[in-house]
Motif scaffolding. Structure first.
Motif, PDB file in Angstrom:
ATOM      1  N   SER A   9       0.785  -0.971   0.398  1.00 28.43           N
ATOM      2  CA  SER A   9      -0.253   0.104  -0.310  1.00 28.43           C
ATOM      3  C   SER A   9       0.733   1.460   0.232  1.00 28.43           C
ATOM      4  CB  SER A   9      -1.200  -0.388   1.412  1.00 28.43           C
ATOM      5  OG  SER A   9      -0.799   1.068   1.671  1.00 28.43           O
ATOM      6  N   ASN A  15      -2.986   0.466   7.182  1.00 24.81           N
ATOM      7  CA  ASN A  15      -3.751  -0.343   7.489  1.00 24.81           C
ATOM      8  C   ASN A  15      -3.180  -1.264   7.375  1.00 24.81           C
ATOM      9  OD1 ASN A  15      -5.766   0.132   9.025  1.00 24.81           O
ATOM     10  ND2 ASN A  15      -7.169   0.311   7.177  1.00 24.81           N
ATOM     11  N   SER A  16      -1.709  -1.223   6.126  1.00 30.06           N
ATOM     12  CA  SER A  16      -1.269  -2.441   5.585  1.00 30.06           C
ATOM     13  C   SER A  16       0.059  -2.183   6.807  1.00 30.06           C
ATOM     14  CB  SER A  16      -0.873  -2.618   4.451  1.00 30.06           C
ATOM     15  OG  SER A  16      -2.210  -2.268   3.604  1.00 30.06           O
ATOM     16  N   VAL A  84      -7.097  -4.242  -0.863  1.00 24.06           N
ATOM     17  CA  VAL A  84      -8.460  -4.424  -1.773  1.00 24.06           C
ATOM     18  C   VAL A  84      -8.150  -2.805  -2.662  1.00 24.06           C
ATOM     19  CG1 VAL A  84     -10.604  -4.620  -2.635  1.00 24.06           C
ATOM     20  CG2 VAL A  84      -9.521  -5.792  -0.029  1.00 24.06           C
ATOM     21  N   LEU A  87     -11.934  -4.071  -5.675  1.00 27.21           N
ATOM     22  CA  LEU A  87     -12.290  -5.060  -6.512  1.00 27.21           C
ATOM     23  C   LEU A  87     -11.185  -6.057  -6.689  1.00 27.21           C
ATOM     24  CD1 LEU A  87     -15.312  -5.573  -8.417  1.00 27.21           C
ATOM     25  CD2 LEU A  87     -15.395  -4.932  -5.713  1.00 27.21           C
ATOM     26  N   ALA A 154     -11.820  -3.419   6.880  1.00 27.20           N
ATOM     27  CA  ALA A 154     -10.837  -1.633   7.808  1.00 27.20           C
ATOM     28  C   ALA A 154     -11.273  -0.746   6.836  1.00 27.20           C
ATOM     29  CB  ALA A 154     -10.096  -2.205   8.325  1.00 27.20           C
TER      30      ALA A 154
END
Ligand code: FMN
Length: 284
Positions: A9, A15-16, A84, A87, A154
């Motif tokens: 990311s 988050n990652s 993600v 998608l 998240a």
């Protein structure tokens, strides 16, 4: 023990990032830990030149791919955290995955089966798409043995810091220490018995085929529950034999191209210039 974290990311302290850093802290202190943010690397697109085939040839693009490969080779365990996007997998994963053609015919150098765990985060319920499958197979192209994949919802940076998700991350980290698999699949769903993908093509005539690993078989629901049986395969796609066989197929296609090069040059002549191309005006 050396563990490598790959953050797919571009969002710093997102988050990652948090997932990999937290999981690193859950691992024994004496382990050597390193994290690479994939978007910090200069990775160019594969240009389909096929110079990297056969086995004794290397990719001719001089960017940071070698840096990444060297660090994966040197690691004992790998953690991948990826968001993600639309998608699917983040662009960096696709970009690097396309360059993996350069290691297909050199499988035995890379197919070490070292343990890898993956965490995918996504923002919107039911919008996780195919990122889980794409990221799992990204790891498998490097010859990594994916032993646990966690998909979490998240959206905002830091949303992964809740007790439920942290508990699952801890289980994943512990599985690296114990060298064991950990299962986060949904018991309600049917997965490929070979690679764990949820992307199965199902025929009306009782057959199924995995989109990712090409395993196939038959499905039945005699007992009221769907069960999959698997046809025997010559080899599995994401094993050393499978990867080497694919490298040989591509090398064969390159040889065909070289044999028919004069003909191809002739066919392509008329399309080289074409008439309808447009480009942004660089003078503005
Ligand atoms: C360009 C873009 C596309 C996204 N597409 C999706 C999507 O298709 N499905 C989804 O659930 N979340 C999507 N998200 C949300 C992220 O997956 C989510 O916020 C994730 O936790 C981000 O991880 P990060 O903080 O490590 O970047 C998208 C975010 C961005 C910026």
């Amino acid at each position: 023990m050396k563990v490598l974290g790959l953050v797919a990311s571009p969002r710093r302290a997102g988050n990652s990032d948090i997932i990999v850093q937290e999981m690193m802290n859950m691992l024994p202190q004496e382990w050597k830990k390193e994290i690479i943010r994939l978007s910090d690397l200069r990775i160019d697109s594969c240009t389909a030149c096929y110079a990297c085939l056969p086995k004794d040839k290397q990719c001719v693009i001089g960017d940071d791919l070698t840096f990444l490969l060297d660090h994966i080779k040197a690691a004992d365990k790998v953690i991948i955290a990826a968001p993600v996007y639309s998608l699917g997998q983040h662009t960096t994963i696709k970009l690097i995955n396309d360059r993996m053609i350069s290691i297909l015919s050199k499988g035995d150098e890379y197919f070490t089966g070292k343990q890898c765990v993956i965490v995918i985060s996504h923002g919107v319920k039911d919008w996780e798409g195919y990122a889980r499958e794409a990221t799992m197979h990204f790891a498998r192209f490097f010859g990594l043995n994916v032993t646990g994949v966690l998909v979490v919802q998240a959206a905002l940076p830091g949303d992964v810091l809740n007790p439920e998700i942290m508990g699952k991350m801890d289980a994943l980290a512990q599985s690296l220490v114990d060298n064991t698999p950990v299962d986060f699949t949904d018991p309600e769903l049917v997965y490929c018995p070979e690679c764990g993908s949820s992307m199965l093509q199902v025929s009306r005539k009782g057959k199924w085929r995995c989109v990712m690993c090409a395993s196939e078989g038959e499905w039945t629901n005699d007992t009221g529950e769907f069960t999959l049986s698997r046809m025997p395969q010559a080899h599995r796609r994401f094993t050393l034999e499978g990867i080497t066989a694919h490298g040989c197929v591509l090398t064969g296609i390159k040889e065909q191209f070289l044999q028919r090069k004069a003909q191809a040059v002739e066919i392509r002549k008329k399309y080289r210039k074409g008439s309808f191309w447009i480009k942004p005006d660089s003078s503005q």
